[in-house]
Design a protein around this motif. Structure first.
Motif, PDB file in Angstrom:
ATOM      1  N   MET A   1      -4.267  -2.172 -20.501  1.00  0.00           N
ATOM      2  CA  MET A   1      -4.226  -0.891 -19.821  1.00  0.00           C
ATOM      3  C   MET A   1      -3.364  -1.033 -18.566  1.00  0.00           C
ATOM      4  N   ALA A   2      -2.406  -0.150 -18.412  1.00  0.00           N
ATOM      5  CA  ALA A   2      -1.463  -0.276 -17.300  1.00  0.00           C
ATOM      6  C   ALA A   2      -1.857   0.637 -16.153  1.00  0.00           C
ATOM      7  N   ARG A   3      -2.744   0.162 -15.343  1.00  0.00           N
ATOM      8  CA  ARG A   3      -3.099   0.910 -14.147  1.00  0.00           C
ATOM      9  C   ARG A   3      -2.295   0.324 -13.009  1.00  0.00           C
ATOM     10  N   MET A   4      -1.287   1.039 -12.608  1.00  0.00           N
ATOM     11  CA  MET A   4      -0.413   0.438 -11.619  1.00  0.00           C
ATOM     12  C   MET A   4      -0.856   0.735 -10.204  1.00  0.00           C
ATOM     13  N   HIS A   5      -0.949   2.017  -9.841  1.00  0.00           N
ATOM     14  CA  HIS A   5      -1.214   2.331  -8.441  1.00  0.00           C
ATOM     15  C   HIS A   5      -2.415   3.243  -8.236  1.00  0.00           C
ATOM     16  N   ARG A 117       2.822   6.881   1.243  1.00  0.00           N
ATOM     17  CA  ARG A 117       2.207   6.023   0.223  1.00  0.00           C
ATOM     18  C   ARG A 117       2.924   6.203  -1.119  1.00  0.00           C
ATOM     19  N   ALA A 118       3.238   7.450  -1.455  1.00  0.00           N
ATOM     20  CA  ALA A 118       3.946   7.725  -2.708  1.00  0.00           C
ATOM     21  C   ALA A 118       5.310   7.017  -2.712  1.00  0.00           C
ATOM     22  N   LEU A 119       5.972   6.998  -1.552  1.00  0.00           N
ATOM     23  CA  LEU A 119       7.259   6.318  -1.454  1.00  0.00           C
ATOM     24  C   LEU A 119       7.094   4.814  -1.667  1.00  0.00           C
ATOM     25  N   GLN A 120       6.068   4.236  -1.047  1.00  0.00           N
ATOM     26  CA  GLN A 120       5.818   2.796  -1.232  1.00  0.00           C
ATOM     27  C   GLN A 120       5.593   2.483  -2.705  1.00  0.00           C
ATOM     28  N   ASN A 121       4.783   3.298  -3.370  1.00  0.00           N
ATOM     29  CA  ASN A 121       4.490   3.083  -4.787  1.00  0.00           C
ATOM     30  C   ASN A 121       5.750   3.236  -5.643  1.00  0.00           C
ATOM     31  N   THR A 122       6.539   4.256  -5.351  1.00  0.00           N
ATOM     32  CA  THR A 122       7.751   4.507  -6.129  1.00  0.00           C
ATOM     33  C   THR A 122       8.750   3.375  -5.946  1.00  0.00           C
ATOM     34  N   GLU A 123       8.946   2.938  -4.703  1.00  0.00           N
ATOM     35  CA  GLU A 123       9.897   1.848  -4.464  1.00  0.00           C
ATOM     36  C   GLU A 123       9.412   0.551  -5.098  1.00  0.00           C
ATOM     37  N   SER A 124       8.093   0.376  -5.134  1.00  0.00           N
ATOM     38  CA  SER A 124       7.532  -0.792  -5.801  1.00  0.00           C
ATOM     39  C   SER A 124       7.853  -0.766  -7.293  1.00  0.00           C
ATOM     40  N   LYS A 125       7.730   0.414  -7.902  1.00  0.00           N
ATOM     41  CA  LYS A 125       8.058   0.567  -9.324  1.00  0.00           C
ATOM     42  C   LYS A 125       9.544   0.319  -9.556  1.00  0.00           C
TER      43      LYS A 125
END
Length: 156
Positions: A1-5, A117-125
């Motif tokens: 299961m791919a639970r990323m963020h 937070r959304a930016l951090q998650n997106t850049e991480s992806k």
């Protein structure tokens, strides 16, 4: 299961029917389909948009439910053969576009912590996906930064 963020589970989508042959009602010649795929790519459509256009509009009025079943090749393979492929994979490109939009939003709205937070998650992806593609699909020395992404998006 791919639970990323998130702590939540992903939403499930519909599965494509398991089929080995294209349906009888969709009997368009493979060469015509390939020509239409290249034509749509030259008009600026992404591979996923091309697939939806072929599904909805079809070639000469006949819908194409699955390009791979009809031609034996994926849309990206057809584009590669005809030198119409984009510089970056579509998923990586879309994530970079989103990261640039978010960063510009945050520069105007510095108190928007939810989107920080959304930016951090997106850049991480983006970084994770760039690691996956590095060497095969993109340059071996590619590293993601906002400036690089902004420059790429301004080119197109």
């Amino acid at each position: 299961m791919a639970r990323m963020h998130t702590r939540r589970r992903g939403s499930s989508g519909s599965d494509k029917p398991a089929a080995d042959d294209p349906p009888e009602w969709s009997d368009v010649d493979a060469a015509d389909i390939e020509d239409r795929v290249v034509e749509l790519a030259e008009q600026g459509y992404d591979p996923s948009q091309i697939g939806m256009k072929l599904r909805d509009e079809g070639v000469t009025g006949t819908p194409i439910p699955d390009v791979k079943l009809a031609t034996g090749k994926k849309i990206t393979e057809i584009l590669e053969e005809n030198d119409a492929r984009s510089e970056f994979p579509e998923d990586l490109y879309n994530l970079m576009k989103r990261a640039v939009r978010l960063r510009e939003h945050i520069q105007e709205n510095p108190q928007d912590y939810q989107n920080k937070r959304a930016l951090q998650n997106t850049e991480s992806k983006v970084r994770r996906l760039a690691d996956y593609y590095r060497g095969d699909e993109i340059e071996p020395d590619f590293t993601y930064t906002y400036d690089v992404a902004k420059e790429l998006l301004d080119e197109e």
